[in-house]
Design a protein around this motif. Structure first.
Motif, PDB file in Angstrom:
ATOM      1  N   GLY A 271       0.805  -1.212   0.000  1.00 29.78           N
ATOM      2  CA  GLY A 271       0.000   0.000   0.000  1.00 29.78           C
ATOM      3  C   GLY A 271       0.835   1.258   0.000  1.00 29.78           C
ATOM      4  N   ARG A 272       2.030   1.183   0.542  1.00 27.35           N
ATOM      5  CA  ARG A 272       2.930   2.331   0.564  1.00 27.35           C
ATOM      6  C   ARG A 272       3.701   2.492  -0.743  1.00 27.35           C
ATOM      7  N   GLY A 273       3.478   1.570  -1.670  1.00 24.72           N
ATOM      8  CA  GLY A 273       4.067   1.718  -2.990  1.00 24.72           C
ATOM      9  C   GLY A 273       5.290   0.877  -3.262  1.00 24.72           C
ATOM     10  N   GLU A 274       5.682   0.008  -2.334  1.00 28.52           N
ATOM     11  CA  GLU A 274       6.835  -0.842  -2.593  1.00 28.52           C
ATOM     12  C   GLU A 274       6.464  -1.920  -3.609  1.00 28.52           C
ATOM     13  N   PRO A 275       7.392  -2.291  -4.492  1.00 25.37           N
ATOM     14  CA  PRO A 275       7.076  -3.330  -5.485  1.00 25.37           C
ATOM     15  C   PRO A 275       6.888  -4.687  -4.826  1.00 25.37           C
ATOM     16  N   ALA A 276       5.984  -5.471  -5.391  1.00 28.52           N
ATOM     17  CA  ALA A 276       5.661  -6.770  -4.804  1.00 28.52           C
ATOM     18  C   ALA A 276       6.884  -7.663  -4.702  1.00 28.52           C
ATOM     19  N   SER A 277       7.762  -7.623  -5.697  1.00 30.15           N
ATOM     20  CA  SER A 277       8.935  -8.492  -5.680  1.00 30.15           C
ATOM     21  C   SER A 277       9.820  -8.204  -4.479  1.00 30.15           C
ATOM     22  N   ALA A 278      10.018  -6.930  -4.172  1.00 28.24           N
ATOM     23  CA  ALA A 278      10.859  -6.562  -3.030  1.00 28.24           C
ATOM     24  C   ALA A 278      10.200  -6.933  -1.716  1.00 28.24           C
ATOM     25  N   VAL A 279       8.899  -6.755  -1.638  1.00 24.84           N
ATOM     26  CA  VAL A 279       8.178  -7.013  -0.386  1.00 24.84           C
ATOM     27  C   VAL A 279       8.199  -8.489  -0.038  1.00 24.84           C
ATOM     28  N   THR A 280       7.983  -9.336  -1.020  1.00 32.29           N
ATOM     29  CA  THR A 280       7.845 -10.769  -0.739  1.00 32.29           C
ATOM     30  C   THR A 280       9.181 -11.478  -0.597  1.00 32.29           C
ATOM     31  N   GLU A 281      10.238 -10.900  -1.092  1.00 31.74           N
ATOM     32  CA  GLU A 281      11.528 -11.592  -1.076  1.00 31.74           C
ATOM     33  C   GLU A 281      12.298 -11.408   0.222  1.00 31.74           C
ATOM     34  N   ASP A 282      12.047 -10.324   0.960  1.00 34.50           N
ATOM     35  CA  ASP A 282      12.878 -10.069   2.142  1.00 34.50           C
ATOM     36  C   ASP A 282      12.123 -10.243   3.451  1.00 34.50           C
ATOM     37  N   GLN A 283      11.029 -11.039   3.426  1.00 35.17           N
ATOM     38  CA  GLN A 283      10.285 -11.303   4.652  1.00 35.17           C
ATOM     39  C   GLN A 283      11.002 -12.378   5.479  1.00 35.17           C
ATOM     40  N   PRO A 284      11.307 -12.117   6.772  1.00 34.78           N
ATOM     41  CA  PRO A 284      11.949 -13.141   7.593  1.00 34.78           C
ATOM     42  C   PRO A 284      11.038 -14.327   7.889  1.00 34.78           C
ATOM     43  N   LYS A 285       9.709 -14.106   7.823  1.00 33.00           N
ATOM     44  CA  LYS A 285       8.749 -15.174   8.044  1.00 33.00           C
ATOM     45  C   LYS A 285       7.886 -15.300   6.794  1.00 33.00           C
ATOM     46  N   VAL A 286       7.435 -16.515   6.504  1.00 39.15           N
ATOM     47  CA  VAL A 286       6.639 -16.761   5.308  1.00 39.15           C
ATOM     48  C   VAL A 286       5.258 -16.125   5.456  1.00 39.15           C
ATOM     49  N   ALA A 287       4.864 -15.327   4.463  1.00 37.66           N
ATOM     50  CA  ALA A 287       3.515 -14.762   4.406  1.00 37.66           C
ATOM     51  C   ALA A 287       2.682 -15.680   3.507  1.00 37.66           C
ATOM     52  N   GLU A 288       1.887 -16.553   4.118  1.00 34.86           N
ATOM     53  CA  GLU A 288       1.178 -17.600   3.386  1.00 34.86           C
ATOM     54  C   GLU A 288       0.195 -17.041   2.360  1.00 34.86           C
ATOM     55  N   GLY A 289      -0.352 -15.846   2.619  1.00 33.01           N
ATOM     56  CA  GLY A 289      -1.362 -15.299   1.727  1.00 33.01           C
ATOM     57  C   GLY A 289      -0.874 -15.073   0.317  1.00 33.01           C
ATOM     58  N   VAL A 290       0.424 -14.826   0.156  1.00 32.34           N
ATOM     59  CA  VAL A 290       0.988 -14.549  -1.164  1.00 32.34           C
ATOM     60  C   VAL A 290       0.824 -15.763  -2.072  1.00 32.34           C
ATOM     61  N   ASN A 291       1.131 -16.947  -1.572  1.00 33.37           N
ATOM     62  CA  ASN A 291       0.986 -18.157  -2.377  1.00 33.37           C
ATOM     63  C   ASN A 291      -0.448 -18.665  -2.403  1.00 33.37           C
ATOM     64  N   THR A 292      -1.169 -18.462  -1.295  1.00 31.83           N
ATOM     65  CA  THR A 292      -2.538 -18.966  -1.228  1.00 31.83           C
ATOM     66  C   THR A 292      -3.431 -18.321  -2.278  1.00 31.83           C
ATOM     67  N   VAL A 293      -3.265 -17.020  -2.512  1.00 33.29           N
ATOM     68  CA  VAL A 293      -4.148 -16.342  -3.468  1.00 33.29           C
ATOM     69  C   VAL A 293      -3.973 -16.917  -4.876  1.00 33.29           C
ATOM     70  N   ARG A 294      -2.798 -17.426  -5.183  1.00 32.07           N
ATOM     71  CA  ARG A 294      -2.583 -18.035  -6.497  1.00 32.07           C
ATOM     72  C   ARG A 294      -3.345 -19.346  -6.635  1.00 32.07           C
ATOM     73  N   SER A 295      -3.578 -20.011  -5.515  1.00 29.94           N
ATOM     74  CA  SER A 295      -4.341 -21.262  -5.542  1.00 29.94           C
ATOM     75  C   SER A 295      -5.838 -21.015  -5.491  1.00 29.94           C
ATOM     76  N   VAL A 296      -6.237 -20.010  -4.736  1.00 35.54           N
ATOM     77  CA  VAL A 296      -7.655 -19.762  -4.481  1.00 35.54           C
ATOM     78  C   VAL A 296      -8.396 -19.342  -5.746  1.00 35.54           C
ATOM     79  N   LEU A 297      -7.820 -18.427  -6.499  1.00 35.95           N
ATOM     80  CA  LEU A 297      -8.563 -17.865  -7.638  1.00 35.95           C
ATOM     81  C   LEU A 297      -8.932 -18.904  -8.689  1.00 35.95           C
ATOM     82  N   PRO A 298      -8.039 -19.801  -9.119  1.00 35.36           N
ATOM     83  CA  PRO A 298      -8.461 -20.827 -10.084  1.00 35.36           C
ATOM     84  C   PRO A 298      -9.580 -21.706  -9.545  1.00 35.36           C
ATOM     85  N   LEU A 299      -9.515 -22.053  -8.257  1.00 32.58           N
ATOM     86  CA  LEU A 299     -10.567 -22.867  -7.659  1.00 32.58           C
ATOM     87  C   LEU A 299     -11.887 -22.101  -7.608  1.00 32.58           C
TER      88      LEU A 299
END
Length: 338
Positions: A271-299
């Motif tokens: 929301g503050r404007g950081e690119p998604a690639s930078a946000v998801t790559e440097d998280q010390p803990k796994v943010a499950e929602g990032v991968n889950t949304v890729r599974s949810v939408l096709p279903l």
């Protein structure tokens, strides 16, 4: 007055995964008097936890019981285990359990604290456990429970759900305490789907925070997100009442408002404007929602389930859509009944 669950016979529990939640659960179970061995992926991580008496990287300041054994040897962790507790992020769950399968006992019940849906196979954690480790009772733990708080004995309430009669009650006896209240449920599908989808809505809530949209918009987003989760769950046979309980609205609220919520934190940075690639790559803990949304939408598309909030989260994460544009996309949808 309802009587508390009878004390559980002392068990040996192997906790697979020394992240924040795995460490927290290991502590809670050991404090109930059970024998617990915590498996860490690397000898270095196991040594650091054992030597310092705490998981300083993920749960700093939380002293672990002296009785808790920490090891990088899965066979040692599982030796004589009456139950496996699985605490590995969904993204790594299948590969991890496949590698460890020869060292883990067959048939013993498993307790999953994993919240996600596997991308590609669209499997829930309990399904992955059974596919990699063989058929066995599997219970899922859901509800509002940040490890950072529960490990410090701040009061928490969760729900244990199983499709095996009596197993959720066994987990209740294993983990229930004066600061960790465990309810039971037989809707394994609903509890697992609620735990997975709330992470996606938490990313959206974080986007609200990052954009500075205020309390009105965030409350509306949480409410409409809860409706999306319930629609999705119903399409896959879950009990609608599950989504009004601890695993549903309870976990959703915590994930969307807590300072500890890693998915909300990812959304705030987006929301503050950081690119998604930078946000998801440097998280010390796994943010499950990032991968889950890729599974949810096709279903969802396959079952004809409307999920506009999840669709916008996907667009920000994977289609380079500016976070600010999601507001117009959601607010200018055709009006309709609630």
């Amino acid at each position: 007055m309802t009587a508390p669950p009878a004390p559980s016979p002392l068990e040996t529990v192997a906790v697979i995964g020394a992240g924040a939640m795995g460490t927290c659960c290991a502590k809670l179970i050991a404090e109930n008097g059970h024998r617990v061995r915590l498996w860490a992926r690397t000898p270095e991580h196991a040594e650091a936890i054992w030597r310092k008496g705490e998981n300083r990287r993920l749960l700093p300041g939380v002293r672990l019981p002296d009785s808790l054994e920490v090891t990088a040897d899965a066979a040692r962790a599982a030796d004589g285990a009456d139950r496996l507790l699985i605490a590995v992020p969904t993204k790594y769950l299948r590969d991890c359990l496949t590698d460890l399968a020869p060292q883990l006992p067959a048939g013993v019940p498993a307790l999953s604290v994993v919240k996600g849906i596997e991308f590609g196979s669209f499997r829930r954690p309990s399904e992955i456990v059974r596919e990699t480790l063989g058929d066995r009772p599997v219970t899922a733990l859901g509800g509002p429970c940040h490890a950072e708080e529960a490990a410090k004995r701040l009061p928490a309430s969760v729900v244990a759900a199983s499709d095996t009669p009596g197993d959720a009650e066994a987990v209740q006896r294993l983990m229930n305490s004066d600061r960790f209240r465990v309810y039971t449920n037989d809707d394994l599908v609903g509890v697992e789907l609620a735990g997975a989808l709330k992470n996606v809505i938490a990313v959206a809530a974080g986007i609200c925070d990052g954009l500075g949209l205020g309390d009105n918009s965030k409350s509306a987003l949480i409410t409409r997100g809860a409706a999306e989760i319930a629609r999705f769950g119903a399409a896959f046979g879950a009990d609608p009442q599950t989504f009004a309980g601890l695993a549903g609205i309870g976990d959703l609220i915590t994930s969307c408002v807590s300072q500890h919520g890693r998915n909300r934190a990812v959304g705030e940075r987006l929301g503050r404007g950081e690119p998604a690639s930078a946000v998801t790559e440097d998280q010390p803990k796994v943010a499950e929602g990032v991968n889950t949304v890729r599974s949810v939408l096709p279903l969802a598309e396959e079952r004809g389930v409307r999920m506009p909030v999840c669709r916008e989260v996907y667009a920000v994460l994977f289609e380079h859509k500016p976070a600010a544009d999601t507001v117009d996309a959601l607010m200018t949808r055709p009006p309709g009944g609630e």
